[in-house]
Design an enzyme around this catalytic site. Structure first.
Site, PDB file in Angstrom:
ATOM      1  CD  GLU A 281      -3.228   0.478   2.107  1.00  0.00           C
ATOM      2  OE1 GLU A 281      -3.896  -0.567   1.976  1.00  0.00           O
ATOM      3  OE2 GLU A 281      -3.355   1.244   3.072  1.00  0.00           O
ATOM      4  CD  GLU A 284      -2.854   0.700  -4.058  1.00  0.00           C
ATOM      5  OE1 GLU A 284      -2.766   0.206  -2.913  1.00  0.00           O
ATOM      6  OE2 GLU A 284      -3.860   0.556  -4.769  1.00  0.00           O
ATOM      7  CB  CYS A 301      -7.012  -3.536   5.961  1.00  0.00           C
ATOM      8  SG  CYS A 301      -6.652  -1.920   6.578  1.00  0.00           S
ATOM      9  CB  SER A 321      -5.584   0.431  -1.120  1.00  0.00           C
ATOM     10  OG  SER A 321      -4.672  -0.628  -1.257  1.00  0.00           O
ATOM     11  CE  LYS A 360     -10.275  -8.318   8.568  1.00  0.00           C
ATOM     12  NZ  LYS A 360      -9.568  -7.854   7.377  1.00  0.00           N
ATOM     13  CD  GLU A 363     -11.262  -9.149   4.052  1.00  0.00           C
ATOM     14  OE1 GLU A 363     -10.890  -9.603   5.154  1.00  0.00           O
ATOM     15  OE2 GLU A 363     -10.809  -8.099   3.581  1.00  0.00           O
ATOM     16  CD  GLU A 368     -14.143 -10.189  -4.606  1.00  0.00           C
ATOM     17  OE1 GLU A 368     -15.046 -10.982  -4.933  1.00  0.00           O
ATOM     18  OE2 GLU A 368     -14.342  -9.171  -3.930  1.00  0.00           O
ATOM     19  CB  CYS A 505      -9.255  -4.165  14.485  1.00  0.00           C
ATOM     20  SG  CYS A 505      -9.332  -4.324  12.732  1.00  0.00           S
TER      21      CYS A 505
END
Ligand code: HC0
Ligand code: SF4
Length: 571
Positions: A281, A284, A301, A321, A360, A363, A368, A505
């Site tokens: 990142e 990036e 994230c 990102s 999560k 996710e 994908e 988190c």
């Protein structure tokens, strides 16, 4: 402060507080089923009612301001009778399936109250008035069993007012009150982002995470499989709470030992892949700054946040990102890099993650999130689920001797650990980006301007003659407010860190309960202490990360890195 009499004792309590807050502040217990310190009083359950001299009816202590000279009683016959009546009415409409309820015994606020108030089946001839309602299992993260709902409405308020989403509403069907999704659709088809904040405030088992306990148990006992477990940053400073330790206590070594006892073949560190995230990142960010394109860069994230942006700000998707989250990067590396160096067939690897997050789970199941047909992450357990599994299997957590993470994917820096606190990803990125931009001249470790649990923070930094304007938000309500300004052009940034849950988190939907503002502050302190205690505090200095790039990925942003560690979004 004001002088009042509580249970025949004269005391001084803070002016402006409610009777309930004042009493709890001096350890006078008042039960409550709808009141929650992070929410506004709803006056729905009425079980917090107390006597105030001079007032004939009982008053609701959660919504009545305390005044000088008040004479308050919290334990009279009249109050007991009222509490019993309320509990009995709730129980008449509550399934008696505590045996299989996901809210563990001891965690259910209703059950605890029934014990304390001695409300039992024998005393009350409960008629079972339960009307079977639909159990919504549609979501990958959250289960709603409205048979168990006691109509406290905490979930409505949490989702609407704290998270700014508003999935639920109160309705009446056949003369019966019911909390439903606004358009009546299953949860998976609503704008729910799976953050689990509603789960955390549900006093009973009406809302809970979709359990992966059985799947994890089965996998950990399967000797034909090679089971690797990754442990998220927040877990190390919060799991101890489930075993009576203070929030923030660092229990890293015990978590590793405990997972080994449960049958894990290897216990690895999500902090390792959080460091990899900074490499990817950070690169990036440097590219985008150079090109002046797709700014601000938005972190990716937090899966609750990613879903939120997909639903609400699709025009900002090019800004997000392309990095997968550390959870997913870890999974992808476990089944490629790790499999290659150890010669293990990736098909034989089961990848489990321990996360403070319900989103999560969602996710990990996004289509994908796989490489060469293999899921990055197979099973996600929340902090609470891991604690349940450990208690169930009688692992003596507090007595365990510390053990170290396994090699290759085990080392994490202090920078990675603070990912779990709002502002942590930003600070970790700044530590590395400043180092790169100044060819190693700037080695700042502590960026205090980006720390703290406030909903929105901003900072302007100057690095190597370049101005960098950053913002940090936690909780999607704050994200909504900030991005409305970004879209309208009222605010401009280069880099924005977003975490879907209040505090980041450390306040995730899978975190230990209770979870209040003060608990989160303590967790934050613990995380920063663990960062300071780490001998390596910048992601690019992580030796395991250096080895990964030297021997496998070649460089951040390489073709191979893209294939394994980056993703795309859908609106
Ligand atoms: Fe987090 Fe994470 S820091 S989202 O908050 O970035 O859940 O703890 O594991 O993936 O590392 C959660 C915590 C993670 C990820 C990391 C990030
Ligand atoms: Fe709302 Fe989050 Fe609960 Fe979904 S998980 S209903 S978004 S609070």
């Amino acid at each position: 402060r004001v002088k009042v009499v509580i249970n025949e004792k004269e005391v001084l309590v803070p002016e402006g507080s409610t009777i309930l807050e004042a009493c709890r502040g001096i350890d006078v217990w008042i039960p409550a089923l709808c009141y929650h310190p992070d929410l506004k009083p709803g006056s729905n359950c009425k079980i917090c009612s107390v006597e105030v001299e001079g007032i004939e009816n009982l008053v609701e202590s959660c919504s009545t301001a305390i005044r000088e000279g008040m004479i308050i009683r919290t334990q009279t016959e009249k109050i007991h009778a009222k509490r019993e009546e309320i509990l009995s009415t709730i129980l008449e409409n509550h399934p008696n399936d505590c045996l299989t309820c996901m809210k563990a015994s001891g965690d259910c606020e209703l059950q605890n109250l029934c014990y304390v108030m001695d409300v039992t089946r024998e005393d009350h001839s409960f008629q079972n008035k339960i009307v079977e309602t639909y159990i919504d299992q549609s979501s990958d993260a959250i289960v709603r069993d409205m048979n168990k709902c006691i109509l406290c409405e905490r979930c409505i308020q949490m989702c609407e007012e704290v998270q700014g989403i508003g999935v639920y509403t109160l309705t009446e069907q056949d003369g019966r009150k019911l909390i439903v999704t606004k358009d009546g659709k299953p949860l998976s088809e609503t704008n729910c982002i799976n953050c689990g904040q509603c789960v955390k405030v549900c006093p009973v088992g009406a809302l809970h995470e979709k359990s992966a306990i059985h799947d994890a148990y089965k996998a950990l006992r399967d000797s034909r499989k090679h089971v690797v477990v990754q442990v998220a940053p927040a877990i190390k400073n919060t799991l101890g709470e489930e075993f009576g330790l203070a929030p923030g206590t660092d229990v890293t070594g015990k978590v590793v030992a405990a997972l080994k006892r449960l049958g894990a073949d290897k216990v690895f560190n999500t902090d390792f892949s959080a460091d990899v995230t900074i490499m990817e990142e950070g690169t990036e960010l440097l590219h985008r700054l150079e090109e002046g394109k797709n700014l601000p860069l938005l972190t990716s994230c937090s899966p609750g946040w990613v879903k939120f942006v997909e639903h609400n700000f699709p025009q900002l998707l090019p800004n997000v990102s392309s990095c997968k989250s550390p959870q997913q990067m870890f999974g992808a590396l476990a089944k490629s890099y790790y499999a290659e160096i150890t010669g293990i067939n990736p098909q034989d690897i089961i990848s489990i993650s321990i996360m403070p997050c319900t989103a999560k789970k969602f996710e990990a199941r996004r289509p994908e999130m796989e490489v060469n047909g293999l899921r990055d992450v197979d099973i996600v357990l929340t902090t609470r689920e891991l604690a349940k599994l450990l208690k169930l299997q009688q692992v003596p957590f507090l007595q365990l001797k510390d053990e170290a993470f396994d090699e290759f994917l085990g080392t994490g820096t202090g920078a990675a650990r603070i990912f779990a606190a709002s502002g942590g990803v930003m600070e970790a990125a700044l530590r590395t980006v400043a180092h790169i931009l100044t060819n190693g001249e700037i080695n700042t470790l502590d960026y205090h301007a980006v720390r703290g649990l406030e909903g929105t923070k901003e900072a302007e930094l100057e690095i190597a003659g370049k101005k960098l304007k950053v913002a940090i938000v936690n909780g999607t309500m704050h994200a909504k407010n900030l991005f409305e300004k970004v879209v309208s052009g009222e605010a401009e940034y280069h880099f924005v860190e977003v975490m879907g849950c209040p505090g980041g988190c450390l306040g995730g939907g899978g975190a230990p309960i209770p979870d209040y503002k003060q608990t989160r502050e303590q967790r934050k302190e613990g995380l920063y202490n663990s960062d300071s205690a780490n001998t390596i505090r910048r992601s690019h200095e992580n030796p395991d990360v250096q080895k990964l790039y030297d021997t496998y990925l070649t460089a951040p942003g390489s073709h191979k890195a893209h294939k394994l560690l980056h993703t795309h979004y859908t609106d």
